[in-house]
Structures are given as C-alpha cells and as structure tokens.
Scaffold this motif. Structure first.
Motif, PDB file in Angstrom:
ATOM      1  N   HIS A 233      28.545  -3.604  15.804  1.00  0.00           N
ATOM      2  CA  HIS A 233      27.817  -4.788  16.240  1.00  0.00           C
ATOM      3  C   HIS A 233      26.884  -5.157  15.091  1.00  0.00           C
ATOM      4  O   HIS A 233      26.048  -4.330  14.697  1.00  0.00           O
ATOM      5  N   GLU A 246      26.344 -12.187  18.423  1.00  0.00           N
ATOM      6  CA  GLU A 246      26.525 -11.005  17.594  1.00  0.00           C
ATOM      7  C   GLU A 246      27.956 -10.941  17.068  1.00  0.00           C
ATOM      8  O   GLU A 246      28.909 -11.386  17.703  1.00  0.00           O
ATOM      9  N   LEU A 248      31.225  -8.698  15.883  1.00  0.00           N
ATOM     10  CA  LEU A 248      31.840  -7.443  16.297  1.00  0.00           C
ATOM     11  C   LEU A 248      33.025  -7.127  15.396  1.00  0.00           C
ATOM     12  O   LEU A 248      33.712  -8.034  14.908  1.00  0.00           O
TER      13      LEU A 248
END
Length: 410
Positions: A233, A246, A248
């Motif tokens: 993350h 965010e 990933l």
C-alpha cells in the motif's frame, strides 16, 4: 437509416445551444434523420454505441423490455462473482445509505452486464423503468437495452455517463446513468458499478461518486484475490493510505509484481504490459519489502522514477493467517515520524532491514515459515500462545508445523 458521414447536411443549423438537452436533440437529428456523425454534441462513447446499435439493426422506436437471464445463468453468475460481492458488500451499503435521500438506485453487474446486486425499491415507487430494471438477473448489455452507461462500460471497459436522450431507444430517455469499471488482479473487467435515476437529472457529480466507490470495491477485490501475495500500500502522502486514493501492488513469491491498481500504475509509471520485478518497479529487493508487514508505521521509499512514497505491506496466507500479528513478538522496527520527511530524506530508501540476516533464499513462503518459528520460540514453544500472537487457530498452526517437518518440506 442513412449511414452517418462527415458531410454537411442541407438543413440550417443553429450555431449555439445553451443546454445539454438541446445539443443532444441536435445530435439525434443529425444521426438518426440526416445520417451524419454528431461529433462534439455528445460524447464519442455514445456515438460509438449508437453506431453499434444501428449496425445490429435496432431501431430507436423499438420496444424495450428489461429481460432477466435464465435462472440457471443468474445463479451461476452469483456463484462466479462471490468475491466481487464480498468485496462490494460494505461499500454498496455505504453507497446506498449516501444516496438514500435521492431517487438514485445502485446497480452492480458482472463482467457480462448481468445485474448481481440492485437497490431494493419501495413498493410505492413511481419510477416504472428503474423498478423493472433494478432486478438481479436483468441483462443491461447494448444488445438487450441499447445505449446505456453499464452496457458501454461492459463493451469498452471505460467509465461512462449516459443522460436522457443519449439512450439509443426513445422509451429510455427519462433515465440517467453513470457507471465505472471494476477490474481484477489480471486487469480484466470483473464488474460494473452503476448509479441510475429516472424522471430527473443528477443533482450531484454522479460520475465522481460512482468512480470513488468502484475504486474502493476494486481495491478490496484485488486484496481478496491476492492470497499468498505480498500486498504493498503506497502513496506520495501518508494521509492517503487506507483511502480509495491509495496505490496497491501485488507481489508473488519470486519477487514479481503481478498487478498494480490504477493509482499504482500512475505513481510508478509501470503500465504492466509485461512482468516486472520489485527491483525494477520499487528499486529495492524483495527481502527489504518482506519486512513491511512487521512495521508499526508506514516507511518511506524513493521509487526508481524519483518519486518519494510512503509504503506499508500486508501478507495473508491461504488459510487466513495475517502475519502482521507477529509484530507483537518480532524484533521491534526502527521508529519513523508520522510527519512527511524533507525531500532529501527520501533519497535513500528508509525501509527497515528485516531481522533475518540471511536473505539469499528469501521468498514469501520462507518468510512466513520463519515468522512462525520465531514467534513459537518467543512464546517458549507454547502452541496456544503462538497461535494467539499470529492471529490464527491452534489447528492451523499445528498443520503448518507438521507440513514444515515433513520429509519433502525442505
């Protein structure tokens, strides 16, 4: 119907149109009556959809019925998309709660455009089209209901909004819909999230709302599908970690980056057109990243493209064990501040070195086995205590230890 061309029609044109409705009406006149392409009046995605519908010999005046697929196909779709429904369960509830004060309805389709979740309508609802369409099993593809937002997303994989008369069929012009794609770890379309309203325009930016929720569901799906993967993350700001913004990444046992979500591709500049190693994408070896699940706080890292990011990691086994729980008995990680460091501080990766000294054979499986052994030793060989520290059952821990002690385990 004449085939749309780029030629000039003989009828006089009004040069300026103040409303979307006026522009769409002119677009329909040019396309359906004059056979010319209405470029600039409606979006290209809508024009392409009109062309596909016309090529399929559909007529704007045709009667539309929102037919459900067979019961067996609907049942198969629900079974096949259990992970998608699991990933979307919480966010669909939140989305419906957020839209409860509007007349909007939330739909989730599978990759083939078949509805697998729909907002329940009250019995007194006066919106006949949405009431008929908002049923599990209804097929929303262009071949069934013409131009519509989820149908276009199924066809193109790109987010789309279709309002009013942009629908190919005249009988659907009271509908407005905005849809966004949800992709899986292979980059393939997994489903489509849609918000629709009847007999009234959206009073908010529906495309942004549906896009935010689709991104959140996609992030959850990617993580659900990443069992036995190290999931990173990361973001340029630590405050964005844990939000729909965010980035990933999924990494396998060999240190290959298997997937990146949209934010991850934008931050790293990696388009995932071929398989890349963590060294290429993140600029550090796998064993450095394996320490992340055991850190209490986000770590800083300078990507190969020069961008500084904050990063955390999770590592979950197929039996549900979350090895981040081993933090309680592992060697403490170096402290980092919660405020962003000055740019110069990011020039050298700040990822903590793992407690293990031999990294030559570092893989995800080795790492998890070492965590079990370290935790068990720290707990004095007490299986029950070690299982609690790892957040797993005693039975699972026994099975792991027995597998590790088998003759072929090494």
């Amino acid at each position: 119907m004449p085939h749309p061309t780029n030629g000039q029609a003989s009828t006089p044109r009004q040069l300026f149109f103040q409303t979307t409705e006026q522009r769409t009406a002119l677009a329909r006149q040019r396309f359906f009556d004059e056979g010319t392409r209405p470029s600039g009046l409606v979006g290209e995605a809508v024009i392409q959809s009109w062309l596909r519908c016309a090529s399929a010999h559909q007529q704007p005046t045709d009667r539309v019925s929102f037919e459900q697929v067979t019961r067996s196909r609907a049942h198969a779709s629900l079974n096949r998309n259990r992970q998608l429904l699991q990933a979307g369960n919480l966010e669909l509830n939140h989305m419906e709660a957020a839209l409860a004060g509007t007349d909007c309805r939330v739909l989730l389709t599978d990759a083939q455009g078949v509805i697998i979740h729909a907002t329940q309508l009250p019995a007194t609802n006066q919106h006949p089209l949405l009431k008929t369409a908002s049923r599990v099993g209804v097929n929303l593809t262009e071949g069934q209901v013409g131009t519509n937002a989820p149908g276009i997303v199924v066809r193109t994989g790109e987010a789309c909004t279709v309002t009013g008369a942009e629908h190919f069929f005249q009988s659907l012009q009271s509908l407005h819909c905005a849809a966004a794609p949800i992709r899986d770890i292979h980059g393939q379309l997994a489903g489509v999230l849609d918000v629709s309203i009847e007999a009234g325009r959206f009073q908010f930016d529906a495309a942004s709302v549906v896009g935010m929720y689709a991104t959140t569901i996609e992030n959850r799906l990617l993580q659900l599908q990443s069992v036995e993967h190290l999931v990173l993350h990361f973001q340029a700001s630590p405050t964005l970690l844990g939000t729909p913004m965010e980035a990933l990444a999924g990494i396998d046992a060999g240190g290959r980056v298997l997937w990146l979500n949209g934010a991850g591709r934008r931050l790293t500049g990696c388009r995932m057109e071929e398989r890349h190693t963590v060294d290429e994408v993140f600029g550090v070896p796998l064993e450095r990243l394996l320490a992340l699940p055991r850190q209490h706080q986000a770590q800083t890292l300078r990507l190969p493209n020069g961008l500084g990011v904050w990063v955390t990691g999770t590592l979950t086994a197929s039996d549900g064990a979350d090895f981040k729980h081993a933090v309680a008995v592992s060697q403490p990680a170096p402290e980092v501040t919660e405020t962003a460091p000055p740019p110069a501080a990011l020039d050298t990766p700040a990822l903590a070195t793992p407690p293990e000294t031999d990294h030559a054979q570092a893989t995800l499986l080795d790492h998890k086995q070492r965590l079990i052994e370290t935790t068990l030793a720290a707990c004095g060989g007490n299986i029950a205590k070690a299982a609690r520290a790892l957040g797993v059952s005693r039975g699972m821990l026994y099975r792991r230890l027995q597998k590790a002690q088998a003759p072929d385990a090494g």
